[in-house]
Design a protein around this motif. Structure first.
Motif, PDB file in Angstrom:
ATOM      1  N   LEU A 143     -33.401  21.470  51.498  1.00  0.00           N
ATOM      2  CA  LEU A 143     -33.134  21.323  52.933  1.00  0.00           C
ATOM      3  C   LEU A 143     -31.723  21.811  53.262  1.00  0.00           C
ATOM      4  N   LEU A 144     -30.778  21.451  52.388  1.00  0.00           N
ATOM      5  CA  LEU A 144     -29.398  21.906  52.591  1.00  0.00           C
ATOM      6  C   LEU A 144     -29.336  23.432  52.562  1.00  0.00           C
ATOM      7  N   ALA A 145     -30.075  24.005  51.608  1.00  0.00           N
ATOM      8  CA  ALA A 145     -30.088  25.468  51.480  1.00  0.00           C
ATOM      9  C   ALA A 145     -30.628  26.104  52.754  1.00  0.00           C
ATOM     10  N   ALA A 146     -31.677  25.503  53.315  1.00  0.00           N
ATOM     11  CA  ALA A 146     -32.255  26.041  54.555  1.00  0.00           C
ATOM     12  C   ALA A 146     -31.224  25.971  55.682  1.00  0.00           C
ATOM     13  N   TYR A 147     -30.449  24.894  55.698  1.00  0.00           N
ATOM     14  CA  TYR A 147     -29.405  24.753  56.722  1.00  0.00           C
ATOM     15  C   TYR A 147     -28.346  25.852  56.532  1.00  0.00           C
ATOM     16  N   PHE A 148     -27.920  26.043  55.281  1.00  0.00           N
ATOM     17  CA  PHE A 148     -26.903  27.076  55.001  1.00  0.00           C
ATOM     18  C   PHE A 148     -27.434  28.472  55.353  1.00  0.00           C
ATOM     19  N   ASP A 149     -28.740  28.644  55.206  1.00  0.00           N
ATOM     20  CA  ASP A 149     -29.339  29.948  55.505  1.00  0.00           C
ATOM     21  C   ASP A 149     -29.541  30.168  57.002  1.00  0.00           C
ATOM     22  N   GLY A 150     -29.146  29.187  57.793  1.00  0.00           N
ATOM     23  CA  GLY A 150     -29.241  29.355  59.249  1.00  0.00           C
ATOM     24  C   GLY A 150     -30.642  29.170  59.797  1.00  0.00           C
ATOM     25  N   GLU A 151     -31.500  28.493  59.026  1.00  0.00           N
ATOM     26  CA  GLU A 151     -32.892  28.314  59.465  1.00  0.00           C
ATOM     27  C   GLU A 151     -33.013  27.381  60.673  1.00  0.00           C
ATOM     28  N   PHE A 152     -31.962  26.576  60.929  1.00  0.00           N
ATOM     29  CA  PHE A 152     -32.047  25.625  62.047  1.00  0.00           C
ATOM     30  C   PHE A 152     -31.401  26.179  63.315  1.00  0.00           C
ATOM     31  N   GLU A 153     -30.769  27.324  63.186  1.00  0.00           N
ATOM     32  CA  GLU A 153     -30.062  27.887  64.345  1.00  0.00           C
ATOM     33  C   GLU A 153     -31.052  28.302  65.433  1.00  0.00           C
ATOM     34  N   GLY A 154     -30.724  27.924  66.644  1.00  0.00           N
ATOM     35  CA  GLY A 154     -31.576  28.282  67.786  1.00  0.00           C
ATOM     36  C   GLY A 154     -32.898  27.539  67.807  1.00  0.00           C
ATOM     37  N   TRP A 200     -23.957  14.323  57.516  1.00  0.00           N
ATOM     38  CA  TRP A 200     -23.939  14.083  56.067  1.00  0.00           C
ATOM     39  C   TRP A 200     -22.901  15.002  55.401  1.00  0.00           C
ATOM     40  N   LEU A 201     -22.878  16.240  55.810  1.00  0.00           N
ATOM     41  CA  LEU A 201     -21.937  17.204  55.217  1.00  0.00           C
ATOM     42  C   LEU A 201     -20.487  16.799  55.477  1.00  0.00           C
ATOM     43  N   ALA A 202     -20.216  16.245  56.648  1.00  0.00           N
ATOM     44  CA  ALA A 202     -18.851  15.826  56.979  1.00  0.00           C
ATOM     45  C   ALA A 202     -18.391  14.699  56.058  1.00  0.00           C
ATOM     46  N   LEU A 203     -19.342  13.911  55.574  1.00  0.00           N
ATOM     47  CA  LEU A 203     -18.985  12.752  54.733  1.00  0.00           C
ATOM     48  C   LEU A 203     -19.047  13.058  53.235  1.00  0.00           C
ATOM     49  N   HIS A 204     -19.682  14.158  52.872  1.00  0.00           N
ATOM     50  CA  HIS A 204     -19.907  14.420  51.442  1.00  0.00           C
ATOM     51  C   HIS A 204     -19.316  15.765  51.031  1.00  0.00           C
ATOM     52  N   PRO A 205     -18.187  15.725  50.317  1.00  0.00           N
ATOM     53  CA  PRO A 205     -17.533  16.986  49.921  1.00  0.00           C
ATOM     54  C   PRO A 205     -18.365  17.860  48.993  1.00  0.00           C
ATOM     55  N   GLN A 206     -19.282  17.244  48.217  1.00  0.00           N
ATOM     56  CA  GLN A 206     -20.073  18.079  47.281  1.00  0.00           C
ATOM     57  C   GLN A 206     -20.950  19.067  48.046  1.00  0.00           C
ATOM     58  N   ASP A 222     -36.150  22.208  68.450  1.00  0.00           N
ATOM     59  CA  ASP A 222     -37.020  21.183  67.859  1.00  0.00           C
ATOM     60  C   ASP A 222     -36.426  20.585  66.587  1.00  0.00           C
ATOM     61  N   LEU A 223     -35.425  21.252  66.022  1.00  0.00           N
ATOM     62  CA  LEU A 223     -34.824  20.753  64.778  1.00  0.00           C
ATOM     63  C   LEU A 223     -33.396  20.256  65.008  1.00  0.00           C
ATOM     64  N   SER A 224     -33.018  20.049  66.277  1.00  0.00           N
ATOM     65  CA  SER A 224     -31.619  19.709  66.558  1.00  0.00           C
ATOM     66  C   SER A 224     -31.231  18.350  65.963  1.00  0.00           C
ATOM     67  N   LEU A 225     -32.147  17.381  65.959  1.00  0.00           N
ATOM     68  CA  LEU A 225     -31.824  16.062  65.387  1.00  0.00           C
ATOM     69  C   LEU A 225     -31.588  16.162  63.890  1.00  0.00           C
ATOM     70  N   LEU A 226     -32.435  16.942  63.258  1.00  0.00           N
ATOM     71  CA  LEU A 226     -32.300  17.146  61.809  1.00  0.00           C
ATOM     72  C   LEU A 226     -30.977  17.848  61.505  1.00  0.00           C
ATOM     73  N   ARG A 227     -30.652  18.828  62.335  1.00  0.00           N
ATOM     74  CA  ARG A 227     -29.399  19.563  62.141  1.00  0.00           C
ATOM     75  C   ARG A 227     -28.191  18.617  62.290  1.00  0.00           C
ATOM     76  N   GLN A 228     -28.232  17.765  63.298  1.00  0.00           N
ATOM     77  CA  GLN A 228     -27.126  16.819  63.504  1.00  0.00           C
ATOM     78  C   GLN A 228     -26.992  15.867  62.325  1.00  0.00           C
ATOM     79  N   ARG A 229     -28.118  15.426  61.807  1.00  0.00           N
ATOM     80  CA  ARG A 229     -28.094  14.500  60.667  1.00  0.00           C
ATOM     81  C   ARG A 229     -27.469  15.181  59.447  1.00  0.00           C
ATOM     82  N   LEU A 230     -27.827  16.449  59.259  1.00  0.00           N
ATOM     83  CA  LEU A 230     -27.269  17.207  58.120  1.00  0.00           C
ATOM     84  C   LEU A 230     -25.775  17.437  58.300  1.00  0.00           C
ATOM     85  N   GLU A 231     -25.379  17.780  59.508  1.00  0.00           N
ATOM     86  CA  GLU A 231     -23.957  18.028  59.770  1.00  0.00           C
ATOM     87  C   GLU A 231     -23.135  16.757  59.550  1.00  0.00           C
TER      88      GLU A 231
END
Lengths: 209, 193
Positions: free
Chosen positions: A15-26, A40-46, A29-38
């Motif tokens: 899922l992270l890879a899909a986010y990095f690949d820009g699959e959620f851009e535009g 998570w990323l802000a809290l997790h340096p790995q 329907d996936l905006s909630l998922l994108r916000q949740r990932l963002e």
């Protein structure tokens, strides 16, 4: 596929890879998922480390774009393609004309035969019942798969008999065996190696389900 | 080449219709539009120019021959890339087997002598050539299905949905293959470095 988030709320690496690949851009329907990932990323340096790796690989890929063939090479290739098409086409037309003629002849014979049969036979209850009968084109035992693309790699073929759709070729890691049931026909436990490292056809007959 | 009156079309749909009708100029225009992406995908899958050009040739002959059976459920680009990537993998297998046989006949010493020769290119270009070779070597070590998925995404810039369409697999499988491909590439490239 694994679930999108683990029990601790961490996103799956896919899922992270899909986010990095820009699959959620535009994708509204996936905006909630994108916000949740963002979040998570802000809290997790790995996650940032993974992102940096992705960017390095992308840059490396970009830096090593293959050289374009020269104009002369393209022209030569086009000439070869045109020549191949010229060679291929006439026999194909002849073949299709012959095939169409043969098919038309077969159809005529079939129609004539059916008409004669229909006239000579009185309808019965059995005939009416047999109208709904489905005649199988082939059974699973009549199909032999000679070759599957990618069969030289460690793969697992996942599918279902009778063949209902395409068999899917999975790579190691694509499939997780959570449980293995004994074969319903002989109660034998299928042999499975430690990982999906060796080819195996996993197909259960519908009647066994 | 200037297109004739019957073939003077700009969008893919009209071009395809003209190509199906047998308009040679339309077929040539399709080749010109998609040859680059086809070549780049074939090159990444095969690792060298000569094989990539062979695969592109074979794929275009197949695609243009079977154009009447193209139903337009996907774009021509994704349909063509399916043909190109399959042709490349088939060619790679054939060449691989042939090379393995001839290398076995030569023996281990000759095998080393057969390492590809890289002409000295000054500065950054040399570094880039090195990088390309490392990446190609790592790519060739991926299972074919992962390699095909990764190349279609990274080189042809297809979305997950488009890759799934091209390969006839689910988006979940695309996600999984891409993830494992990257993990392997990372490990292989770190080992090389």
């Amino acid at each position: 596929m694994k679930s999108l988030f683990g029990p601790g709320g961490d996103p799956s690496p896919e899922l992270l890879a899909a986010y990095f690949d820009g699959e959620f851009e535009g994708r509204d329907d996936l905006s909630l998922l994108r916000q949740r990932l963002e979040h998570w990323l802000a809290l997790h340096p790995q996650g940032q480390e993974d992102l940096a790796h992705y960017q390095r690989l992308r840059q490396m890929w970009h830096d090593t774009t293959p050289h374009e063939p020269s104009r002369e090479q393209w022209d030569a290739l086009l000439r070869q393609i045109s020549a191949s098409l010229t060679q291929v086409r006439p026999p194909a037309r002849v073949f299709w004309k012959a095939a169409a003629g043969l098919a038309a002849a077969c159809l005529l014979v079939l129609v004539a035969w059916s008409a004669v049969r229909f006239v000579n036979r009185a309808p019965s209850g059995q005939d009416l019942a047999s109208e709904d009968e489905v005649f199988p084109v082939a059974t699973e035992s009549e199909i032999v798969i000679f070759r599957v693309a990618g069969d030289d790699a460690p793969t697992v073929i996942v599918g279902e008999l009778p063949l209902k759709g395409p068999l899917e070729l999975m790579g190691p890691g694509d499939v997780t065996f959570t449980s293995i049931q004994p074969d319903a026909r002989d109660n034998m436990m299928p042999h499975v190696s430690a990982g999906p490292g060796s080819p195996m056809v996993w197909a259960r007959l519908e009647s066994e389900r | 080449m200037a297109l004739g009156i019957a073939c003077r079309v700009s969008n893919d749909d009209a071009l395809l219709a003209a190509a199906v009708r047998g308009c040679k100029e339309a077929q040539e225009e399709l080749f010109r539009r998609y040859r680059q992406v086809a070549y780049r995908v074939a090159y990444r899958l095969l690792g060298n120019e000569a094989d990539a050009l062979d695969a592109v040739q074979e794929a275009f002959v197949k695609a243009l021959t079977h154009l009447p059976s193209f139903e337009g459920r996907s774009s021509f680009k994704t349909w063509l890339l399916r043909v190109v990537s399959n042709a490349s993998l088939d060619l790679g297998r054939q060449r691989g087997r042939r090379e393995a046989l001839s290398m076995d006949a030569m023996g281990p010493k000759s095998r080393e002598e057969m390492e590809p020769l890289v002409l000295p290119v000054p500065g950054q270009a040399l570094e880039r050539e090195d990088l390309r070779r490392q990446l190609q070597k790592a790519l060739q070590q991926l299972p074919p299905a992962q390699r095909q998925t990764f190349v279609l995404h990274a080189e042809a810039e297809l979305s997950y949905r488009e890759v799934a369409e091209v390969l006839g697999i689910s988006i979940g499988t695309v996600m999984s293959r891409l993830y494992y491909a990257r993990q392997k590439l990372r490990a292989l490239l770190e080992r090389t470095a």
